[in-house]
Motif scaffolding. Structure first.
Motif, mmCIF file in Angstrom:
data_model
loop_
_atom_site.group_PDB
_atom_site.id
_atom_site.type_symbol
_atom_site.label_atom_id
_atom_site.label_comp_id
_atom_site.label_asym_id
_atom_site.label_seq_id
_atom_site.Cartn_x
_atom_site.Cartn_y
_atom_site.Cartn_z
ATOM 1 N N ARG A 37 7.882 -4.795 -12.321
ATOM 2 C CA ARG A 37 6.971 -5.289 -11.276
ATOM 3 C C ARG A 37 5.990 -4.193 -10.852
ATOM 4 N N ILE A 38 6.512 -2.966 -10.730
ATOM 5 C CA ILE A 38 5.669 -1.844 -10.304
ATOM 6 C C ILE A 38 4.612 -1.530 -11.356
ATOM 7 N N LEU A 39 5.004 -1.546 -12.615
ATOM 8 C CA LEU A 39 4.040 -1.262 -13.678
ATOM 9 C C LEU A 39 2.931 -2.319 -13.706
ATOM 10 N N GLU A 40 3.274 -3.560 -13.384
ATOM 11 C CA GLU A 40 2.251 -4.597 -13.281
ATOM 12 C C GLU A 40 1.271 -4.284 -12.159
ATOM 13 N N ASP A 41 1.796 -3.731 -11.049
ATOM 14 C CA ASP A 41 0.921 -3.361 -9.925
ATOM 15 C C ASP A 41 -0.032 -2.227 -10.311
ATOM 16 N N PHE A 42 0.459 -1.317 -11.151
ATOM 17 C CA PHE A 42 -0.416 -0.222 -11.593
ATOM 18 C C PHE A 42 -1.617 -0.746 -12.381
ATOM 19 N N SER A 43 -1.447 -1.861 -13.037
ATOM 20 C CA SER A 43 -2.547 -2.400 -13.864
ATOM 21 C C SER A 43 -3.274 -3.565 -13.195
ATOM 22 N N ASP A 44 -2.943 -3.847 -11.948
ATOM 23 C CA ASP A 44 -3.558 -4.968 -11.230
ATOM 24 C C ASP A 44 -4.902 -4.518 -10.642
ATOM 25 N N TYR A 91 4.159 3.647 -0.656
ATOM 26 C CA TYR A 91 2.895 4.015 -0.017
ATOM 27 C C TYR A 91 1.648 3.942 -0.898
ATOM 28 N N ILE A 92 1.792 4.007 -2.224
ATOM 29 C CA ILE A 92 0.576 4.231 -3.019
ATOM 30 C C ILE A 92 -0.249 2.973 -3.281
ATOM 31 N N PHE A 93 0.346 1.800 -3.172
ATOM 32 C CA PHE A 93 -0.372 0.581 -3.511
ATOM 33 C C PHE A 93 -1.057 0.002 -2.279
ATOM 34 N N LYS A 94 -2.356 -0.303 -2.425
ATOM 35 C CA LYS A 94 -3.158 -0.850 -1.335
ATOM 36 C C LYS A 94 -3.739 -2.196 -1.761
ATOM 37 N N ILE A 95 -3.740 -3.132 -0.818
ATOM 38 C CA ILE A 95 -4.287 -4.459 -1.087
ATOM 39 C C ILE A 95 -5.297 -4.805 0.002
ATOM 40 N N TYR A 96 -6.349 -5.520 -0.378
ATOM 41 C CA TYR A 96 -7.377 -5.865 0.610
ATOM 42 C C TYR A 96 -6.882 -7.012 1.478
ATOM 43 N N ASP A 97 -6.987 -6.818 2.809
ATOM 44 C CA ASP A 97 -6.577 -7.834 3.770
ATOM 45 C C ASP A 97 -7.834 -8.397 4.418
ATOM 46 N N ALA A 98 -8.151 -9.639 4.080
ATOM 47 C CA ALA A 98 -9.383 -10.246 4.582
ATOM 48 C C ALA A 98 -9.341 -10.426 6.091
ATOM 49 N N GLN A 108 5.394 -3.907 2.635
ATOM 50 C CA GLN A 108 5.726 -4.007 4.049
ATOM 51 C C GLN A 108 7.231 -4.141 4.285
ATOM 52 N N ASP A 109 7.946 -4.526 3.271
ATOM 53 C CA ASP A 109 9.362 -4.853 3.390
ATOM 54 C C ASP A 109 10.109 -4.104 2.281
ATOM 55 N N VAL A 110 11.155 -3.358 2.654
ATOM 56 C CA VAL A 110 11.880 -2.536 1.685
ATOM 57 C C VAL A 110 13.376 -2.830 1.778
ATOM 58 N N LEU A 273 13.086 -10.647 -8.596
ATOM 59 C CA LEU A 273 13.148 -9.784 -9.777
ATOM 60 C C LEU A 273 13.111 -10.589 -11.066
ATOM 61 N N ASN A 274 13.663 -11.784 -11.034
ATOM 62 C CA ASN A 274 13.695 -12.627 -12.229
ATOM 63 C C ASN A 274 12.476 -13.528 -12.353
ATOM 64 N N GLY A 275 11.503 -13.316 -11.480
ATOM 65 C CA GLY A 275 10.260 -14.085 -11.575
ATOM 66 C C GLY A 275 10.363 -15.502 -11.064
ATOM 67 N N GLU A 276 11.400 -15.821 -10.310
ATOM 68 C CA GLU A 276 11.588 -17.184 -9.803
ATOM 69 C C GLU A 276 10.988 -17.361 -8.412
ATOM 70 N N MET A 277 10.584 -16.264 -7.784
ATOM 71 C CA MET A 277 9.995 -16.312 -6.444
ATOM 72 C C MET A 277 8.957 -15.205 -6.342
ATOM 73 N N GLU A 278 7.878 -15.470 -5.617
ATOM 74 C CA GLU A 278 6.801 -14.492 -5.474
ATOM 75 C C GLU A 278 6.854 -13.843 -4.094
ATOM 76 N N ARG A 279 7.152 -12.549 -4.066
ATOM 77 C CA ARG A 279 7.089 -11.779 -2.816
ATOM 78 C C ARG A 279 6.632 -10.364 -3.174
ATOM 79 N N ARG A 280 5.354 -10.237 -3.437
ATOM 80 C CA ARG A 280 4.851 -8.983 -3.990
ATOM 81 C C ARG A 280 4.852 -7.858 -2.961
ATOM 82 N N ARG A 281 4.983 -8.170 -1.670
ATOM 83 C CA ARG A 281 4.960 -7.125 -0.655
ATOM 84 C C ARG A 281 6.365 -6.617 -0.331
ATOM 85 N N TRP A 282 7.317 -7.045 -1.123
ATOM 86 C CA TRP A 282 8.718 -6.675 -0.921
ATOM 87 C C TRP A 282 9.115 -5.667 -2.001
#
Length: 576
Positions: A37-44, A91-98, A108-110, A273-282
Motif C-alpha cells: 500500500r505504501i509503495l502505491e502511495d509513493f507512485s500516486d 508524516y511524509i505523505f501529503k494529500i490535497y484537502d479541498a 490520520q489514523d495509526v 490490507l486485502n483490498g476489500e475496504m478502502e481506508r487510505r488514511r489509515w
C-alpha cells in the motif's frame, strides 16, 4: 531492488521496505501487505512526498529524548530502522484537502500492533513529545488507556523524556493535570515557549468520565486489546474532528478478550490490507507471525512479531517464555498473545485428554478417621450441584477426591434423549442424588458431608463454598459443626489453585477414583486468562450446556489447601 532515495532524499521507510522485501529483515505477510500500500502511495501523482516533518521529529527524538528505564536509562533515544520507517510512514505523505484549501498529512489514523517489550509505549510517547514541540502552536495531546495506571505509563514516559532534557524542561512545566509550555523559573513573555501557548499533554482512562467536549490534535490509546467495545475510544476520536491534521494512535499487543474492540479493528484492518475496504488514511502497522507452527519450529521467525528482538527485547527472555509455554497452558495462551500476537480464544480447553486420564482408584476405608478439606459449588436450579472431599496421605503430595453430585428432578425433563440416558445411568450408579421438585435440596448436601463423618470418621478441617445461594446452607453446616470458608470465583482467588491443580493433574497426583462426571467436568472446563496472566475457569466455548461444577469444587478445595496448607498437613500426619 527498491531505490532508497526519493528525489535526492534518503528514505528510512524505503530502506526498511527494501531490506524486508529482500529477506534481510524478516517480517510477516500482513506488514508486507501494508508495504505494498505504501509503495502505491509513493507512485500516486495525487500525493506529495515531503520528508521535512518526519525527519524533524526523528532528529528531535534522537537529539532531545533520552531513555528513562533500565537498562537504557539516561542514554539517547537512538531509533531503530523499523522505528524510523514507522515515523516516516506517518508524516511524509501529503494529500490535497479541498475543504481546507491546502495539502495536509495523509495519515490520520495509526494502528500499531507489536509484541510486548518491543518499545511501543516509549516510541509513541517520544512521537507525542516530538509532536508537542515540533507541531503547531496550541497543540493538545491526550494519552489514554483502558485503566488510569496504563494511561499514566505513557504520560510518565513522555514526562520522563522531557525531564531528561534540560532544554525541554527549561521551557515547560508539569503539574497534576498535565504538561504545559511556560516555566516560572524561565519566564518568556511571548512565543511558543511562553504561557500564552495553551498547548498541553494530559492523560485519561476508559474509566474517566466526561471525555466528550475535548478538543485535541493528537490522541494516543495504549493497550486497546483490553477494551470490550468502542465506548472508550470514540469520544477521543470525535475530539480530533475539529483539527485540520488530526493524528490518532492505537498501540497494542494481541489479547484474549473475545469479540472485543481490537477484534473489530483488526477485522477491518485486514479487509483494508486485502483490498476489500478502502481506508487510505489509515496506517496499519502489524507485527504478526504468519502461523503458530513457525513459533515452535523456527525461532528465527520470532522477529516477525518482535522487531526489537536482540536490541530492545532479549532473546534469552523470549526463549525462556517459549519453554515455559510448552508445559503450561496459561503461560502458552499469554505468550502466544503477548509475545507473538497470536490471538487466543479465552475460553479454549484448559487440559489435554492425557492430563485428565487417571484410572487409579482407592478404597475410602484407607482414609477412615482421617482429615479432609471440603468443597461445594452450589446451584439451586440450573447446574449440577457438586460436593467434594479432598484427602491426603502422610508424606505424600497426592490428592484423593470423594465426590457427590446433586440435581433437581425437574431438570431431567429438559435433557436430550442421549443426555437423559447418561444421567439416569449416573443416578443408578449413585453418582448423582436427585432432589424432588425444581430446586436442589441443600440439606442433602449437608447430609452427605455428615455421613462421611458418621460412617467413616472423616473429619473436615474446613469446607470451601462459592457465594451463590449459600446463606441457609452455611448456617446448617455450622450447626453440624463444620467450619466453612467463602471462596469467590474471581481472578485473584481461582488462579493459583487452578495452576496447582493443572500441575498435579499433569503429574498424576490427582486421584478422583476414575469418576465419570469428574472426568466430564474437567473436559468441559476452559480457562480465561487476563492481562495479569491470572486464570479463571469457564465453560469451553460452544459447550455452554455442559457442566464444569466438579472441576470448580476441585479448585475450591485447592484454594483452602493453599491457604491453610501447614495446618492441614499437620492433621494429616496424625493418620500415621
Amino acid at each position: 531492488m527498491i531505490n532508497t532515495n526519493f528525489n535526492g532524499t534518503h528514505s528510512w521507510l524505503l530502506e526498511y521496505i527494501s531490506k524486508c522485501k529482500l529477506g534481510e529483515i524478516e517480517v510477516g505477510h500482513e506488514l508486507m501487505l501494508e508495504f505494498d500500500r505504501i509503495l502505491e502511495d509513493f507512485s500516486d501523482p495525487s500525493l506529495k512526498i515531503e520528508f521535512e516533518e518526519a525527519h524533524k521529529r526523528i532528529m528531535f527524538i534522537e537529539t532531545r529524548c533520552k531513555h528513562f528505564e533500565a537498562p537504557f536509562a539516561g542514554k539517547p533515544f537512538m531509533l531503530e530502522l523499523f522505528q524510523k520507517a514507522f515515523i516516516e510512514s506517518i508524516y511524509i505523505f501529503k494529500i490535497y484537502d479541498a475543504e481546507i484549501g491546502r495539502y495536509v498529512r495523509l495519515v490520520q489514523d495509526v494502528l500499531f500492533l507489536v509484541a510486548r517489550k518491543n518499545g511501543k509505549t516509549p516510541l509513541v510517547s517520544a512521537i507525542c513529545l516530538a509532536e508537542f514541540f515540533c507541531g503547531p502552536l496550541g497543540i493538545k495531546i491526550l494519552c489514554s488507556s483502558n485503566d488510569y495506571e496504563q494511561a499514566d505509563l505513557m504520560f510518565q514516559a513522555i514526562n520522563a523524556m522531557r525531564e531528561e532534557s534540560p532544554a525541554l524542561e527549561k521551557v515547560t512545566r508539569k503539574n497534576v493535570k498535565g504538561i504545559y509550555f511556560g516555566n516560572p523559573k524561565n519566564v518568556k513573555k511571548k512565543g511558543k515557549f511562553s504561557y500564552k501557548n495553551k498547548g498541553n499533554i494530559r492523560k485519561i482512562s476508559a474509566k474517566t468520565g466526561a471525555k466528550e467536549g475535548r478538543n485535541i490534535a493528537v490522541g494516543a490509546v495504549d493497550e486497546v486489546h483490553e477494551m470490550k467495545d468502542n465506548t472508550s475510544v470514540m469520544p477521543i476520536r470525535q475530539a480530533l474532528s475539529t483539527q485540520d491534521e488530526p493524528l490518532y494512535f492505537e498501540l497494542t499487543t494481541e489479547g484474549v478478550v473475545n469479540d472485543g474492540y481490537l477484534d473489530s479493528r483488526l477485522k477491518d484492518a485486514r479487509e483494508v490490507l486485502n483490498g476489500e475496504m478502502e481506508r487510505r488514511r489509515w496506517r496499519i502497522w502489524l507485527y504478526t507471525q504468519d502461523n503458530e507452527q513457525e513459533i515452535w519450529q523456527n525461532e528465527k521467525s520470532w522477529v516477525k512479531s518482535n522487531p526489537g528482538l536482540g536490541t530492545i527485547k532479549k532473546w534469552s527472555f523470549l526463549r525462556l517464555m517459549v519453554e515455559e509455554a510448552k508445559t503450561s497452558k496459561a503461560t502458552r495462551v499469554f505468550v502466544l498473545s503477548k509475545d507473538f500476537n497470536e490471538k487466543q480464544n479465552n475460553s479454549s480447553a484448559w487440559l489435554m485428554p492425557e492430563d485428565i486420564e487417571n484410572k487409579e482408584t482407592f478404597d475410602i476405608e484407607v482414609f477412615r478417621n482421617g482429615f479432609a478439606i471440603g468443597g461445594v459449588d452450589l446451584s439451586r436450579t440450573g447446574d449440577l450441584c457438586s460436593a467434594r472431599a479432598m484427602l491426603m496421605k502422610p508424606n505424600s503430595d497426592k490428592k484423593y477426591f470423594i465426590q457427590q453430585y446433586f440435581i433437581p428432578e425437574s431438570k431431567l425433563s429438559t435433557l436430550t434423549k442421549d443426555e437423559l440416558a447418561k444421567y439416569k445411568e449416573w443416578i443408578r450408579q449413585g453418582y448423582i442424588t436427585v432432589s424432588d421438585g425444581n430446586e436442589n435440596d441443600f440439606r442433602l448436601v449437608t447430609q452427605w458431608f455428615y455421613n462421611l463423618f458418621k460412617q467413616y470418621g472423616i473429619r473436615f478441617y474446613k469446607t470451601g463454598y462459592d457465594k451463590w445461594s449459600a446463606t441457609y446452607w452455611i448456617r446448617e453446616m455450622e450447626d453440624f459443626g463444620f467450619d466453612t470458608k467463602k471462596v469467590e470465583q474471581i481472578w485473584g482467588s481461582m488462579s493459583e489453585p487452578m495452576r496447582l491443580l493443572e500441575a498435579d493433574l499433569k503429574s498424576d497426583k490427582v486421584v478422583y477414583n476414575d469418576h465419570p462426571i469428574d472426568r466430564s467436568c474437567l473436559e468441559n472446563t476452559g480457562m480465561s486468562v487476563n492481562s495479569k496472566e491470572e486464570m479463571m475457569p469457564i465453560k469451553v466455548q460452544g459447550k455452554d450446556d455442559n457442566k464444569i461444577d466438579g472441576a470448580v469444587t476441585m479448585m475450591i478445595c485447592y484454594r483452602i489447601y493453599i491457604d491453610f496448607k501447614t495446618e492441614f498437613l499437620e492433621l494429616v500426619k496424625r493418620m500415621q
